[in-house]
Design an enzyme around this catalytic site. Structure first.
Site, PDB file in Angstrom:
ATOM      1  N   SER A 121      74.810  39.912  61.799  1.00 51.97           N
ATOM      2  CA  SER A 121      75.602  39.624  62.988  1.00 51.97           C
ATOM      3  C   SER A 121      77.073  39.430  62.672  1.00 51.97           C
ATOM      4  CB  SER A 121      75.093  38.348  63.669  1.00 51.97           C
ATOM      5  OG  SER A 121      73.745  38.448  64.008  1.00 51.97           O
ATOM      6  N   ASN A 193      80.459  39.649  68.518  1.00 52.96           N
ATOM      7  CA  ASN A 193      80.412  38.232  68.161  1.00 52.96           C
ATOM      8  C   ASN A 193      81.793  37.634  67.949  1.00 52.96           C
ATOM      9  OD1 ASN A 193      77.664  37.416  68.263  1.00 52.96           O
ATOM     10  ND2 ASN A 193      77.260  38.710  66.515  1.00 52.96           N
TER      11      ASN A 193
END
Length: 320
Positions: A121, A193
């Site tokens: 991520s 993100n």
């Protein structure tokens, strides 16, 4: 058309099982590696449960489900990855663990042109590429949760990723899996993100400072900004440990105060209050506290924020 026919997935948690499922649904032979035989059995049950929900909602027939399951093997034997054309790492968002996985893949994956992908991520891809003898074949393929529903994949080459690796990874994600692909530079957090996590952390700080309750923070964003899911409920769905890990990666890279994990987040992780998967985070959850969402739930959540699937269909979690 892509030449990737045999796919490996390392890790059969919420993300790994979803990646395995979409690859098998696309007709690929899939081998999933787990740490132990017990974890492998649990991973296979997770995939079967997802496919069972798809049958119950009318999105797959029982025959199609059986065919998909027939293309998936879940094992604790790393040697089963030897002949894979592409292997996707989908283990915990922990740099040490991921480095160990890539060192293992470098030893066991025998195909000289195999693509070694990470579903990280936030970690820089180049750090994982440094663990192998063929860094030009390492690339980021960041899927979003739930993988069978959400159309986005972030494609993240490192400074050492070869052009042919990028081409093959892009073709596989777009042409075989039918995903929408966005290119991101190899910077912590990539695109999604890097934008989302500061928003989630701002909500945590607001609750920490007592400016509003968790319920009212989430109600404010759902009713005032038309978000299908509030930021603290979304953090619970992602997993507060995962949010903290991403925030730490972002802060280590950019040294921006907005990326620093608030103390409250760290205390909740230390207490085991990780969100849906443990039944309690900023909110409390019932029997389905594992965080999984049915394919027929109207609102799904991802690392990119809560959304409806493309086309407005009612489809429907690690989650980033």
């Amino acid at each position: 058309m892509t030449d990737v026919e045999r796919v490996g997935v390392v890790g059969c948690g919420l993300m790994g099982s979803g990646i395995a499922e979409v690859c098998a649904r696309a007709g690929r032979d899939v081998v999933v590696l787990e740490a132990t035989g017990g974890a492998a059995a649990a991973g296979r049950e997770r995939i079967a449960g997802s496919l069972g929900r798809a049958v119950a909602s009318g999105r797959l027939t029982a025959a199609e489900r059986d065919a998909v399951m027939g293309r998936i093997s879940v094992t604790a034997d790393p040697a089963r990855l030897a002949d894979r054309d592409l292997v996707v790492e989908a283990v915990a968002e922990d740099e040490r663990v991921k480095l160990e996985v890539f060192a293992l893949l470098d030893r066991v994956v025998e195909r000289p042109d195999a693509v070694l992908a990470t579903n990280t991520s936030a970690l820089p891809v180049i750090r994982l590429a440094a663990a192998v003898s063929r860094p030009e074949q390492v690339v980021g393929l960041h899927f979003f949760n739930p993988v069978p529903v959400l159309p986005l994949v972030e494609l993240v080459p490192s400074l050492l990723t070869g052009a042919e690796t990028v081409r093959r990874a892009h073709a596989f994600a777009s042409e075989v899996l039918g995903k929408e692909v966005v290119r991101a530079r190899d910077r912590a957090g990539f695109v999604v993100n890097a934008l989302l996590v500061p928003y989630l952390l701002a909500a945590v700080r607001m609750a920490e400072h007592g400016r509003a309750t968790a319920e009212d923070i989430d109600r404010g964003m759902t009713l005032g900004c038309a978000h299908p899911l509030g930021p603290l409920a979304l953090a619970d769905l992602i997993g507060l440990d995962t949010v903290q890990a991403i925030a730490r990666s972002l802060y280590a890279e950019y040294w921006e105060p907005s990326y620093a994990p608030p103390p409250l987040l760290a205390r909740m992780v230390d207490a085991g209050r990780l969100g849906r998967k443990t039944g309690r985070g900023f909110h409390t959850y019932g029997a389905r506290g594992d965080g999984a969402m049915r394919e027929d739930e109207g609102v799904v959540a991802t690392a990119a924020g809560p959304t409806r699937p493309a086309g407005g269909r009612r489809d429907g979690e690690q989650t980033t």
